[in-house]
Each structure stands twice: as C-alpha cells, then as structure tokens.
Scaffold this motif. Structure first.
Motif, PDB file in Angstrom:
ATOM      1  N   ILE A 225       0.902  -1.173   0.114  1.00  0.00           N
ATOM      2  CA  ILE A 225      -0.032   0.056  -0.068  1.00  0.00           C
ATOM      3  C   ILE A 225       0.825   1.338   0.029  1.00  0.00           C
ATOM      4  N   LYS A 226       0.261   2.325  -0.636  1.00  0.00           N
ATOM      5  CA  LYS A 226       1.245   3.555  -0.649  1.00  0.00           C
ATOM      6  C   LYS A 226       0.141   4.592  -0.504  1.00  0.00           C
ATOM      7  N   PHE A 227       0.571   5.547   0.323  1.00  0.00           N
ATOM      8  CA  PHE A 227      -0.403   6.860   0.498  1.00  0.00           C
ATOM      9  C   PHE A 227       0.359   7.905  -0.438  1.00  0.00           C
ATOM     10  N   SER A 228      -0.573   8.704  -1.144  1.00  0.00           N
ATOM     11  CA  SER A 228       0.237   9.826  -1.715  1.00  0.00           C
ATOM     12  C   SER A 228      -0.563  11.060  -1.333  1.00  0.00           C
ATOM     13  N   ASN A 229       0.344  12.165  -1.606  1.00  0.00           N
ATOM     14  CA  ASN A 229      -0.202  13.344  -1.367  1.00  0.00           C
ATOM     15  C   ASN A 229      -1.542  13.702  -1.811  1.00  0.00           C
ATOM     16  N   PHE A 230      -2.622  14.320  -0.965  1.00  0.00           N
ATOM     17  CA  PHE A 230      -3.770  14.555  -1.461  1.00  0.00           C
ATOM     18  C   PHE A 230      -3.630  15.520  -2.740  1.00  0.00           C
ATOM     19  N   ASP A 231      -3.106  16.555  -2.652  1.00  0.00           N
ATOM     20  CA  ASP A 231      -3.182  17.614  -3.566  1.00  0.00           C
ATOM     21  C   ASP A 231      -2.663  17.252  -4.889  1.00  0.00           C
ATOM     22  N   GLN A 232      -1.631  16.524  -4.843  1.00  0.00           N
ATOM     23  CA  GLN A 232      -0.863  16.050  -5.940  1.00  0.00           C
ATOM     24  C   GLN A 232      -2.042  15.081  -6.783  1.00  0.00           C
ATOM     25  N   VAL A 233      -2.679  14.224  -5.987  1.00  0.00           N
ATOM     26  CA  VAL A 233      -3.713  13.302  -6.818  1.00  0.00           C
ATOM     27  C   VAL A 233      -4.510  14.154  -7.370  1.00  0.00           C
ATOM     28  N   VAL A 234      -5.124  15.237  -6.699  1.00  0.00           N
ATOM     29  CA  VAL A 234      -6.239  16.062  -7.091  1.00  0.00           C
ATOM     30  C   VAL A 234      -5.770  16.532  -8.359  1.00  0.00           C
ATOM     31  N   ASN A 235      -4.456  16.954  -8.467  1.00  0.00           N
ATOM     32  CA  ASN A 235      -3.935  17.784  -9.687  1.00  0.00           C
ATOM     33  C   ASN A 235      -3.768  16.687 -10.927  1.00  0.00           C
ATOM     34  N   THR A 236      -3.335  15.499 -10.575  1.00  0.00           N
ATOM     35  CA  THR A 236      -3.374  14.373 -11.702  1.00  0.00           C
ATOM     36  C   THR A 236      -4.959  14.268 -12.289  1.00  0.00           C
ATOM     37  N   TYR A 237      -5.904  14.391 -11.743  1.00  0.00           N
ATOM     38  CA  TYR A 237      -7.223  14.172 -12.048  1.00  0.00           C
ATOM     39  C   TYR A 237      -7.906  15.452 -12.454  1.00  0.00           C
ATOM     40  N   LYS A 238      -7.382  16.584 -12.049  1.00  0.00           N
ATOM     41  CA  LYS A 238      -8.003  17.916 -12.431  1.00  0.00           C
ATOM     42  C   LYS A 238      -8.271  18.242 -13.941  1.00  0.00           C
ATOM     43  N   ASN A 239      -7.500  17.760 -14.751  1.00  0.00           N
ATOM     44  CA  ASN A 239      -7.892  18.169 -16.094  1.00  0.00           C
ATOM     45  C   ASN A 239      -7.689  16.899 -16.825  1.00  0.00           C
ATOM     46  N   ALA A 240      -7.696  15.492 -16.050  1.00  0.00           N
ATOM     47  CA  ALA A 240      -7.702  14.254 -16.845  1.00  0.00           C
ATOM     48  C   ALA A 240      -9.070  13.890 -17.336  1.00  0.00           C
ATOM     49  N   VAL A 241     -10.145  14.282 -16.905  1.00  0.00           N
ATOM     50  CA  VAL A 241     -11.406  13.988 -17.317  1.00  0.00           C
ATOM     51  C   VAL A 241     -11.645  14.708 -18.942  1.00  0.00           C
ATOM     52  N   ASP A 242     -11.746  14.267 -19.905  1.00  0.00           N
ATOM     53  CA  ASP A 242     -11.780  14.913 -21.310  1.00  0.00           C
ATOM     54  C   ASP A 242     -13.641  14.942 -21.076  1.00  0.00           C
ATOM     55  N   THR A 243     -13.986  16.276 -21.662  1.00  0.00           N
ATOM     56  CA  THR A 243     -15.340  16.532 -21.623  1.00  0.00           C
ATOM     57  C   THR A 243     -15.946  17.018 -23.141  1.00  0.00           C
ATOM     58  N   SER A 244     -16.707  16.464 -23.739  1.00  0.00           N
ATOM     59  CA  SER A 244     -16.914  16.850 -25.122  1.00  0.00           C
ATOM     60  C   SER A 244     -18.474  16.511 -25.223  1.00  0.00           C
ATOM     61  N   PRO A 245     -19.315  17.201 -26.149  1.00  0.00           N
ATOM     62  CA  PRO A 245     -20.749  17.029 -26.672  1.00  0.00           C
ATOM     63  C   PRO A 245     -20.715  15.593 -27.358  1.00  0.00           C
ATOM     64  N   PHE A 246     -21.737  14.847 -27.117  1.00  0.00           N
ATOM     65  CA  PHE A 246     -22.013  13.632 -27.640  1.00  0.00           C
ATOM     66  C   PHE A 246     -22.091  13.731 -29.179  1.00  0.00           C
ATOM     67  N   SER A 247     -23.007  14.563 -29.513  1.00  0.00           N
ATOM     68  CA  SER A 247     -23.111  15.109 -31.109  1.00  0.00           C
ATOM     69  C   SER A 247     -23.629  16.409 -31.063  1.00  0.00           C
ATOM     70  N   LYS A 248     -23.607  16.820 -32.517  1.00  0.00           N
ATOM     71  CA  LYS A 248     -23.952  18.266 -32.894  1.00  0.00           C
ATOM     72  C   LYS A 248     -25.587  18.262 -32.470  1.00  0.00           C
ATOM     73  N   GLU A 249     -26.139  17.172 -32.661  1.00  0.00           N
ATOM     74  CA  GLU A 249     -27.621  17.189 -32.481  1.00  0.00           C
ATOM     75  C   GLU A 249     -28.007  17.345 -31.265  1.00  0.00           C
ATOM     76  N   SER A 250     -27.052  16.840 -30.168  1.00  0.00           N
ATOM     77  CA  SER A 250     -27.346  16.803 -28.804  1.00  0.00           C
ATOM     78  C   SER A 250     -26.438  17.541 -28.051  1.00  0.00           C
ATOM     79  N   PRO A 251     -26.371  18.636 -28.139  1.00  0.00           N
ATOM     80  CA  PRO A 251     -25.061  19.482 -27.437  1.00  0.00           C
ATOM     81  C   PRO A 251     -25.379  19.507 -25.752  1.00  0.00           C
ATOM     82  N   SER A 252     -26.712  19.161 -25.393  1.00  0.00           N
ATOM     83  CA  SER A 252     -26.557  18.908 -24.009  1.00  0.00           C
ATOM     84  C   SER A 252     -26.311  17.761 -23.414  1.00  0.00           C
ATOM     85  N   VAL A 253     -25.890  16.656 -24.049  1.00  0.00           N
ATOM     86  CA  VAL A 253     -25.619  15.319 -23.798  1.00  0.00           C
ATOM     87  C   VAL A 253     -24.087  15.496 -23.824  1.00  0.00           C
ATOM     88  N   LEU A 254     -23.277  15.188 -22.801  1.00  0.00           N
ATOM     89  CA  LEU A 254     -21.836  15.323 -22.628  1.00  0.00           C
ATOM     90  C   LEU A 254     -21.203  13.830 -22.468  1.00  0.00           C
TER      91      LEU A 254
END
Length: 829
Positions: A225-254
C-alpha cells in the motif's frame, strides 16, 4: 592548352560535382548486414519497450444537462422559483469538472490517495478493484507519504507490515484536514505483526485492515500500500477527464472520458464524478428554496409566539371578566375589522420584506441568500423575476470563483449584469413600497371607522372583541405561513438535478488505446532502416577514397591498364609461386595490354623496353607490382632486370633473399661495377639490382648522367627493364625517371588512395610531365567495387584482365548470392 586537355579539365570539374547514386546504392548493398543488424536491434528494442509498457485504457460515460422543472410547479403554486433554461449550463458543467473543489470531493470520496499494489514482472501493479483486502484509515492521524508499505499475510488472522527505511524522517499527511507534518522513522528494516480487523498504530501509519470474504488470500502472499499527497492526486485528475458534446444534434449530452492503467479506477472515478456533479448541482439549485424555507421558518416562529401570547391573553381575560357573547351586529363589525387588520398585517409583512430586501441589496455583495418574494405574498412579477435573476447570477459567479481569477472579464460581465438588474429591482421595490403604504393608509381609515362603531360597547366587550381579533389574525397568519412552509418543503423535496447520468461507465472489455505496439514496431523498422542508410550516406559523402574503376574514369582521362585482386600471401612472389592464381592471371593480362602500348611507339625494336612503376603515396602496391611484373615477363622468356630506384625506402631485396648492402647507389657513386651490384634470382631470366644503402642525396643521384648511361646499357642487354620508383605524390624523384620509361604504371589502391591524389597526376599529365601513363587498380574486390562484373578490355590500353579472365576462369564455379544478383541487375540497368 590542347583541346584534349580542356576536355579533360571539364571532365574533371563536371565529374566532381555529380553524386554517384549507383555507387551509394552499391555501398548500401555491400553493408546489407549492417542494415539488417540495425533493423533487428531496433525491433528488439521495440519489443522490450512494448512488453514493459503498461496497457492504457480509455472508458467513458454519458450525462445529460437539462432544465428539469419541478413537477409541483403549477399555476396554483403560490411559491415559485425561476431556475432559468439550459443555456450556459453546459459550459458551467464543463468548468465545474475542472475545478479543484469538485475533484477534491471525488478523490476524497474514493480515497484515491491510497494505492493497492502487488509485485509484477517489470513493476508494481495497481490492483484497485481486485485487491483481496482494504484498509480504513484514521483521518485524524498521519499516514506516511510516497513510501511502499509491504503487507504479508501470515495466516487467516494475522499479517505483517514490512519495509525498509533509508532516512530517519519522513512526511505524513492527515487526510482529515489535509495538512502535512514530519515524523521520525526507524532506519533500516522494519517488520511487525498485526491482527486483521484490529487497528494498526504506528508513528507513520494508522489504519485498520480488513479482508474481502469473496477473495481468498494464500499464506505469505505479499502486497503493498502507498499513501500519496492529496493535492498531488487531485492535480493529476483535475484536467484528466475529457468532456465533449456527444453530437451536434445533442449538445446538452456530454461524454466524459478518462484514460489510465486500471479500468476499475477509471470506472469508479467517472461514475463518482457524475454522481457528485449531479448532487452539487442539485444543492445549488435548492439554495433558493432553502433560503426561502429559512425565512418562512423564522416568520413562522415569530407568528407562533404571537399566537401563544394572544391565546394566553384571551384565557386570562375570560377568567377575569366572564364575557362569552357579544351582540350579533357588533360581532359582524368586529369580523370586518378583523379582515382589515389581517390585510394590514399582510401589507405590513410585505413592506417589512421589501425594506429588508432593499437594505440587503444596498449593503451586501453576496446575493445568494435572498428568500423568494412569493413567500410573503408579493406577487409582483418584476420583483420575482429580478430576484431570481440576481440569485442565479450570484450562484453562477460563485461557481466560477474556483477556476477563474477575480480580474477575469467574465466576472466583470457578471457584476455588470447583477448591478444592472439590482438597479431595476431597487426602483421596483421603491414603487411597490409606495403602493403598499397607500394601501395601509386606506386600511387604517377603514379600521378607524369600524373601531368608532365599537366604541359604544362596554369596555369589557370592546376588550374581548379586540383580543378575539388578534387571536384570529395570529391563527390565520400562522396557518398561512405553515401552509407556505409545507409547500416550499414539498417543492424542495420534489426537486431533481439538471444533471443526470444516462450511461454509466462500465468495464465490458476492450477500451485498450495504448501502447500502440504496431506503431512502435513500424517506427523501429523505419529507424532501423533509415538510420544506417543515413550513416552510410554521411560516410559515403565524407569518404574521399577511391573504391572502383568508375570513380577513376570519372576523375581522370588517364586509361586503366588493368586490375589486380587482393591476394593474401606471405611474400610478394605470387606470380612465381602461385602461377595459376587469379592475381597471376591479372599480371599476365596487364602484360598483354602493355604490348599495345609498345607497338604504338616508334624506336628500335631490338632495344629493351622500360616500365616505370610508381604511385601517389607509399603502401599502394608499387613494389608488389614491380616484382610480379618483372616475374611475369621473365617467366615468358624475356630477359628482365628489376631496378630498385626507391632510394629512400628500399624493399625489393627481401623477397629474393638477397641483401641490400650493395645496390644501384654503389654503382652510381662509382664504388662498384654493374656486375657487382647485379644479383641473379631463383626466377629464370630475372636479375635484380637493389637500391643499396640509403644515400644523403637520392635526387641528385637519379639526375646524374651515370643513370642515363646505365639505362641505355641495360636496354642493350635486357628485353624488359622494370623500374621500382619512389611515390610520385611524395617526392620528385619519380619525375626524373619518366624520361627513361616507355610505359608508366601508376598504382591506385582501392579503398586506400585518395581522390585528391589523382588531381596531382592529372595536372602532370596535362602539362606533359608524364607520358604513356596508365592506371593499375590494386586490391580490386568484387564486394567493394562499384562496377561489379564490369571489367573488360576495349580499345587502346584497357585490359581489365582480372575483371574478365580472372572471373570467367577462376570463379565460374562460384554461385552468386542474392546480393550479387541484385548488384548485377542494377549494373545492367
């Protein structure tokens, strides 16, 4: 300068400016083993990289951002909240996903700062989702950061923590408030046994380990087991999730997508981020309703106290005055009076709300805590809409504070819109308050008129009716607030989030996006092929040595007399001791080619012919050629003598097993006679005059008339005189000897002689300093010569003996390989 010389010069200049692509191609073919080695090495490296790289997976989920209205919002609902439309919400959601606050909540809920590992073939592997145990940490105690703590299971109830500490101090983090601290560590090996399900209390770790009953754990199995710095883990995920519209016809679906090495972790993070995003959005959406409920609760508490006080007052009055009934007419007047007083109470409540709202807007900068105007019965549409807009803008501004600087233009635009709406609302409030005050004055006049009618009643009855009116008003107010409070609570409870997960992340197999092993192999193939090609190209460009007959033809007009192959032997007497070798045949071919030169020359045919052998520098095979040319003539029945005129570096005596004590130097200085310096050899018809001792003035000796007379005498006595001379490119001695030569053989050793050396002999040839000169290519090898199989004799002076006779006779039984066939095919193009 003659036309021939101009042509020669033009030939030289144009030849030096062209790139010999065919020569480069043959160079590559000659080094095909190097190319294959580089390709093989690159592919092996690519394989090692591929097997060592972890697989990269990418999974996704779908969420929808809609304007979900509350089902309890109807035309009859007295408390209404204007939530706005979908416009702008998609951008807010995308922004929220990248905020530190959101990712902190996700990481904290999943405890991704704890890594569960096991030893793999090349590295420690993350086994999140497949670990046979889990730990519950004490967030109020410190956990050692960035250090692998080994977990070894001894039996079903006990486990051992083991590790190695190199330093006497380390950093721990308290995951409750996320602060860090320093602790002392025991340097060296650490081993301690604990019980499963019991707290582990150490200076650097505080947790309780539990096993999963559905997964069996074998004895002595090891995990980490290994404990990591909380802020560093948050930074790795902060911009990791890629968000984009599902289609031009459904801009409200991400579409939310995330990449990583562990699919279980990806699934958990995507689903948690959707759930937390939906929850926080609902909390923001309910903020307006929550503030309204708080306001109603405070008003309800005040009305409740008033009702209690009036009820106590009525009970006390009845006990003291025994009044239980009043005249019917007066009762009707009292009822009308109660209605006016109730209206007065309602208008006064509205006025109090508007005064408080006015003061709030003028003194506060945070506008998210405003209660709904409809909670006190204000139905003015402009006020309701303005309050809703200001609240919505304030909530939007608050959500952006996590990701944007205060000086951002977006904040300035929001503040401008809030201030503009606030000015309109303040003006509307002033107008509404004026209207309410006029209504209060009218009500007050009606109340005064009705109270005058009751003044004729006895005082106790007046007091009774007054208390009764107060009691009825308080009860009615209490009932109204209680109804509004219940209605607001129902509205809040029935509220749903605008963000809904329509397709949760799930591991259904697949999702592998890397490493791209095929691309790695293709890159390795390209690098393995083009890198040696580039190296060969650079070496070929920088290489200024002569490798083949085609280069000699391109660089000079001097004809090529013949080719001599490379032949390893312990001495230079190859023709004599190996008469059937390919090298012996090449010398015979050169001998035949020389006959064409001699036949074209005018002179007494009874006199012997003189052949001078020279080169540009030492080591090009001049002495080797001199000895074997003399031998090949002697073996043909020609009386031949070999003169060692390289007075600075004598060599020819060793191969004939004679000494160099006496030689031509002794003859030229008059110490000995010609017979005394002449040595007979084991080769029939071949005599040798070695150089003798090295003189201090070799050039002067070679320029003396004694040498001229000697050559003339030798022409009378011998059929062939072979002159082994110094290198033409190093000293001028050889130039003095060209006057005696009927034919001059200039040695060019392939893969050794520099191209620049040919320019020297070309210049002397153009100036007429050397005549009857021909090139002899030494160390000819099929695998290095660009003109593979291109040796043949044509015209005057071109006898490529070894190239034809040697190949045809001596190597006809050798089977050509694939590379040789490719070379021959290219040659024939």
């Amino acid at each position: 300068m003659t036309q021939y010389e101009y042509d020669d010069q033009d030939h030289m200049e144009s030849g030096g400016m062209t790139f010999d692509f065919r020569g480069y191609l043959f160079k590559v073919l000659n080094l095909w083993k190097l190319v294959l080695l580089c390709i093989g090495t690159a592919l092996v490296i690519a394989y090692l990289i591929n097997v060592r790289k972890q697989n990269i997976y990418k999974l996704d989920s779908l969420i929808t951002v809609e304007n979900d209205q509350n089902p309890f919002f109807t035309a009859n609902t007295s408390i209404s909240f204007n939530w706005g439309g979908v416009s702008g919400k998609v951008g807010k959601v995308i922004t929220s996903l990248q905020t530190r606050t959101h990712n902190e909540m996700v990481v904290d809920s999943l405890q991704f700062y704890i890594d569960y590992l096991k030893e793999g073939k090349y590295r420690k592997l993350d086994i999140y989702g497949n670990s046979p145990f889990y730990i519950e940490i004490d967030k109020g105690q410190g956990q050692l950061l960035n250090h692998n703590l080994g977990i070894r299971f001894i039996n079903d109830t006990q486990f051992e923590i083991f590790t190695e500490f190199e330093n006497d101090a380390g950093t721990v983090q308290y995951y409750g408030d996320k602060h860090t601290d320093r602790v002392s560590l025991p340097v060296g090996s650490f081993n301690k046994t604990f019980t499963i399900g019991k707290p582990v209390v150490l200076p650097f770790a505080h947790f309780t380990l539990f096993t999963r009953p559905e997964q069996a754990i074998s004895e002595n199995s090891e995990f980490f087991i290994k404990f990591s710095n909380f802020d560093q883990v948050v930074n790795t995920y902060k911009n990791a999730v890629d968000t984009s519209p599902f289609s031009k016809e459904s801009p409200s679906v991400l579409r939310l997508s995330l990449s990583g090495h562990n699919k279980a972790k990806i699934v958990a993070y995507l689903n948690a981020t959707s759930a937390i995003l939906s929850r926080t959005e609902l909390e923001r959406k309910n903020l307006y309703a929550t503030n309204t409920i708080k306001f109603i609760d405070s008003s309800l508490a005040s009305v409740n106290n008033s009702l209690k006080d009036v009820s106590d007052e009525m009970n006390t009055f009845r006990k003291q005055n025994k009044v239980f009934d009043v005249d019917a007419e007066m009762t009707e007047v009292s009822a009308r009076l109660r209605e006016y007083e109730m209206a007065k109470e309602i208008d006064q409540t509205k006025l109090n709300y508007l005064n408080a709202l006015d003061d709030y807007l003028r003194t506060k900068t945070d506008y998210i805590n405003i209660a709904a105007p409809s909670s006190v019965g204000i139905e003015e549409p402009n006020i309701q809409q303005s309050v809703s807009k200001i609240t919505a803008l304030a909530i939007e501004r608050q959500s952006l504070e996590y990701t944007m600087k205060e000086s951002s233009d977006l904040f300035k635009d929001l503040d401008r819109r809030i201030n503009a709406e606030k000015r309109v609302l303040l003006e509307t409030i002033d107008a509404t308050k004026s209207t309410i005050r006029l209504q209060l004055k009218s009500i007050q006049r009606q109340v005064a008129s009705l109270e005058s009618k009751l003044s004729n009643l006895p005082e106790d009855q007046q007091q009774y009716l007054k208390i009764q009116r107060k009691l009825d008003i308080s009860q009615e107010s209490y009932n109204v607030y209680l109804a509004k409070r219940g209605e607001a609570a129902i509205v809040k409870a029935a509220n749903i989030s605008d963000i809904t997960s329509i397709d949760e992340a799930k591991d259904i197999g697949g999702g592998l996006i890397g490493p791209n092993k095929s691309l790695n192999y293709m890159m390795a193939l390209m690098v393995g092929f083009f890198l040696p090609m580039l190296m060969i190209f650079i070496i070929y460009l920088l290489d200024n040595t002569i490798h083949g007959s085609d280069e000699v033809e391109r660089l000079s007009r001097i004809p090529i007399l013949g080719l001599i192959g490379k032949y390893k032997y312990h001495n230079n007497l190859v023709v004599f001791e190996k008469p059937k070798s390919a090298v012996a045949e090449s010398f015979r071919s050169i001998r035949s080619s020389l006959q064409f030169i001699f036949k074209k020359q005018e002179g007494d045919e009874k006199l012997g012919k003189t052949i001078m052998v020279t080169s540009s520098v030492s080591g090009e095979g001049k002495t080797f050629t001199s000895i074997n040319m003399a031998t090949v003539y002697a073996l043909s029945g020609k009386k031949t003598i070999l003169l060692g005129l390289d007075l600075r570096k004598p060599k020819i005596f060793d191969d004939f097993e004679i000494t160099n004590d006496l030689g031509i130097v002794n003859y030229l200085i008059g110490e000995h006679t010609l017979q005394e310096v002449t040595s007979h050899t084991n080769v029939a018809n071949l005599d040798v005059i070695p150089s003798g001792p090295v003189p201090p003035n070799p050039s002067e000796l070679l320029m003396s008339d004694v040498l001229t007379d000697l050559i003339a005498q030798l022409r009378q006595e011998y059929d062939m005189i072979i002159l082994d001379t110094p290198p033409l490119g190093l000293v001028t001695d050889a130039l003095q000897l060209t006057q005696f030569a009927d034919a001059t053989m200039f040695m060019v050793r392939l893969d050794y002689t520099k191209k620049g050396m040919l320019s020297l002999i070309n210049a002397k040839y153009r100036m007429g300093e050397v005549k009857n000169i021909s090139f002899v290519l030494n160390f000819y090898k099929h695998k290095t010569n660009h003109n593979y199989g291109y040796g043949y004799g044509y015209g005057y002076g071109y006898g490529y003996g070894y190239g034809v006779y040697g190949n045809a006779y001596h190597e006809s039984d050798k089977k050509k390989g694939i590379v040789g066939r490719v070379k021959r095919f290219i040659q024939q193009i």
